[in-house]
Design a protein around this motif. Sequence first.
Motif, PDB file in Angstrom:
ATOM      1  N   GLU A  81       1.168  -1.371  -0.227  1.00  0.00           N
ATOM      2  CA  GLU A  81       0.296   0.278   0.085  1.00  0.00           C
ATOM      3  C   GLU A  81       0.834   1.405   0.429  1.00  0.00           C
ATOM      4  O   GLU A  81       0.795   2.475   0.139  1.00  0.00           O
ATOM      5  CB  GLU A  81      -0.891   0.119   1.628  1.00  0.00           C
ATOM      6  N   GLU A  82       2.172   1.170  -0.448  1.00  0.00           N
ATOM      7  CA  GLU A  82       3.273   2.063  -0.363  1.00  0.00           C
ATOM      8  C   GLU A  82       3.091   2.015  -1.898  1.00  0.00           C
ATOM      9  O   GLU A  82       3.402   1.177  -2.473  1.00  0.00           O
ATOM     10  CB  GLU A  82       4.615   1.934   0.920  1.00  0.00           C
ATOM     11  N   SER A 126       5.584   7.574  -1.234  1.00  0.00           N
ATOM     12  CA  SER A 126       4.119   7.806  -0.596  1.00  0.00           C
ATOM     13  C   SER A 126       3.351   6.636   0.267  1.00  0.00           C
ATOM     14  O   SER A 126       3.234   5.931   0.185  1.00  0.00           O
ATOM     15  CB  SER A 126       3.294   7.787  -1.830  1.00  0.00           C
ATOM     16  N   PRO A 127       3.481   7.445   1.775  1.00  0.00           N
ATOM     17  CA  PRO A 127       3.259   6.115   2.553  1.00  0.00           C
ATOM     18  C   PRO A 127       1.802   5.647   2.287  1.00  0.00           C
ATOM     19  O   PRO A 127       1.269   4.759   3.158  1.00  0.00           O
ATOM     20  CB  PRO A 127       3.489   6.757   4.141  1.00  0.00           C
ATOM     21  N   SER A 128       0.661   6.419   1.771  1.00  0.00           N
ATOM     22  CA  SER A 128      -0.395   6.079   1.379  1.00  0.00           C
ATOM     23  C   SER A 128      -0.629   5.676  -0.428  1.00  0.00           C
ATOM     24  O   SER A 128       0.082   6.569  -0.778  1.00  0.00           O
ATOM     25  CB  SER A 128      -0.923   6.817   2.023  1.00  0.00           C
ATOM     26  N   ILE A 129      -1.963   5.306  -0.355  1.00  0.00           N
ATOM     27  CA  ILE A 129      -2.153   5.260  -2.259  1.00  0.00           C
ATOM     28  C   ILE A 129      -4.064   6.365  -1.691  1.00  0.00           C
ATOM     29  O   ILE A 129      -4.202   6.454  -0.554  1.00  0.00           O
ATOM     30  CB  ILE A 129      -2.696   3.723  -2.084  1.00  0.00           C
ATOM     31  N   VAL A 130      -4.664   6.378  -3.242  1.00  0.00           N
ATOM     32  CA  VAL A 130      -5.962   6.788  -2.901  1.00  0.00           C
ATOM     33  C   VAL A 130      -6.700   5.997  -3.023  1.00  0.00           C
ATOM     34  O   VAL A 130      -6.589   5.136  -3.880  1.00  0.00           O
ATOM     35  CB  VAL A 130      -5.270   8.107  -4.142  1.00  0.00           C
ATOM     36  N   GLU A 131      -7.453   5.500  -2.119  1.00  0.00           N
ATOM     37  CA  GLU A 131      -8.747   4.888  -2.548  1.00  0.00           C
ATOM     38  C   GLU A 131      -9.544   5.317  -3.172  1.00  0.00           C
ATOM     39  O   GLU A 131     -10.130   5.923  -3.124  1.00  0.00           O
ATOM     40  CB  GLU A 131      -9.132   3.651  -1.236  1.00  0.00           C
ATOM     41  N   GLU A 140     -11.222  -4.113  -5.160  1.00  0.00           N
ATOM     42  CA  GLU A 140     -10.073  -2.851  -4.376  1.00  0.00           C
ATOM     43  C   GLU A 140      -9.409  -1.800  -5.839  1.00  0.00           C
ATOM     44  O   GLU A 140      -9.030  -2.950  -6.151  1.00  0.00           O
ATOM     45  CB  GLU A 140      -9.939  -3.574  -3.206  1.00  0.00           C
ATOM     46  N   ARG A 142      -7.487   1.038  -6.241  1.00  0.00           N
ATOM     47  CA  ARG A 142      -6.127   2.060  -5.618  1.00  0.00           C
ATOM     48  C   ARG A 142      -5.188   3.011  -6.897  1.00  0.00           C
ATOM     49  O   ARG A 142      -5.091   2.368  -7.858  1.00  0.00           O
ATOM     50  CB  ARG A 142      -5.733   0.915  -4.997  1.00  0.00           C
ATOM     51  N   GLN A 153      -3.659  11.349  -6.465  1.00  0.00           N
ATOM     52  CA  GLN A 153      -2.995  11.047  -5.593  1.00  0.00           C
ATOM     53  C   GLN A 153      -1.061  11.934  -5.286  1.00  0.00           C
ATOM     54  O   GLN A 153      -0.508  12.469  -6.689  1.00  0.00           O
ATOM     55  CB  GLN A 153      -1.155   9.855  -5.763  1.00  0.00           C
ATOM     56  N   ASN A 155       0.834  12.788  -3.386  1.00  0.00           N
ATOM     57  CA  ASN A 155       2.797  13.180  -2.724  1.00  0.00           C
ATOM     58  C   ASN A 155       3.651  12.374  -3.754  1.00  0.00           C
ATOM     59  O   ASN A 155       4.893  12.326  -3.786  1.00  0.00           O
ATOM     60  CB  ASN A 155       2.452  11.161  -1.698  1.00  0.00           C
TER      61      ASN A 155
END
Length: 278
Positions: A81-82, A126-131, A140, A142, A153, A155
Motif C-alpha cells: 500500500e506504499e 508515499s506511505p499511502s495510496i488513494v482508495e 478494491e 487504488r 495522488q 504525494n
Amino acid sequence: MIVARTAVKTISTRYKQALRRNLSSSVHLIQPTVGSFVALEHPLNSDLIPHVGLCTLTFIQDGSVIHQDSSSEKEQLIEPEEVSWLVTGKGVVSAQHSSTEEVDGWKLWIALPKKYEKMEPAYYHSPSIVEIPNPRFDTEVRLLVGKLWGREQRNIPLLPGMKDLFVLTVEFKTNSSFWTCPQAFPKDAQVGIYVTSGKIQLNDDDTTVLESGDLHVWNNTNDTDQKLLDLQGVLPDSRCIIFGGSELPEPRYLKGSLCSSDQNKLDHDEEFAFFQGF
C-alpha cells in the motif's frame, strides 16, 4: 491486442551479460509504448540496476523491500500500500532488497519528457495510496499515481509533460467486476492492462481472458459510442495494473535499462557508456 508473454520478455543479451544478471525473466518491454510507459518489471529484480532517462514506480503487493539508490545514502522501507517513485534523470543506480522471505511486487519504467532527461535524480515515497470507492462491484481500486475520477495522488509530483499519466491497481474477488467509461481517462490517453496475478476476463467485442503475465493494450478513443472498459475477475484475488497517458512526441530508445530520445547518444555518449559498464 494481447502482447504475447514470450515477446515482451526480451532484452539485449550483451547488456544483460554486462550487468551479470538475468533481466529477461522479469522485464517486459512494452512495444509499442503505452503513453510514456516503456517497460514493466515483474517480479522485482533485487540486483543493482543503472537507469538513465526514466522514472520508475515500485509497488509491493505482499512482503516488503528496502530501496537504495546512488543519489542518496538514505534507505527506504517499502511495504504494501506504499508507492516508491524514482526520477533517474541523468543517471542513477538503484537496488531493492527484500526484507521478508517472500515478496510480490512490480516496477514500471516510464520515459521522461525530452526536456527532463538530464535532470538531477530525485526520490519520492508515499506511505499511502488513494482508495477509489467501488462498493457496487466488490473490487478494491487504488490510485497510485496521477488523477482520475476527481481524486489525485498528491504525494507523487509529476513533471510537466507527464500530468495526464496515471497508474491504478484493481483487486478482484471471484466474479467481481470493474468497469469505467472511456471519458474517465485523459483525452487521447493510451491505456495498458497488465495482470499481476490470477485470471481476468476482458468483456469486449471478443471476450478475452488475460492470465498472470499478460499485457493488453486497450484502444481508448474517448468516443461517446465506445464501449466501456469492462473487466471481471475469473479467479479469486486476481490483480491487475491499469496504466496510461499521452503518447510521447518523440520515439524512445532502450539499451538495457537506459532510455533516451536520441539513439546516437545511447550508442556514443560517455555518460551512457559509464552506466553501460557498471
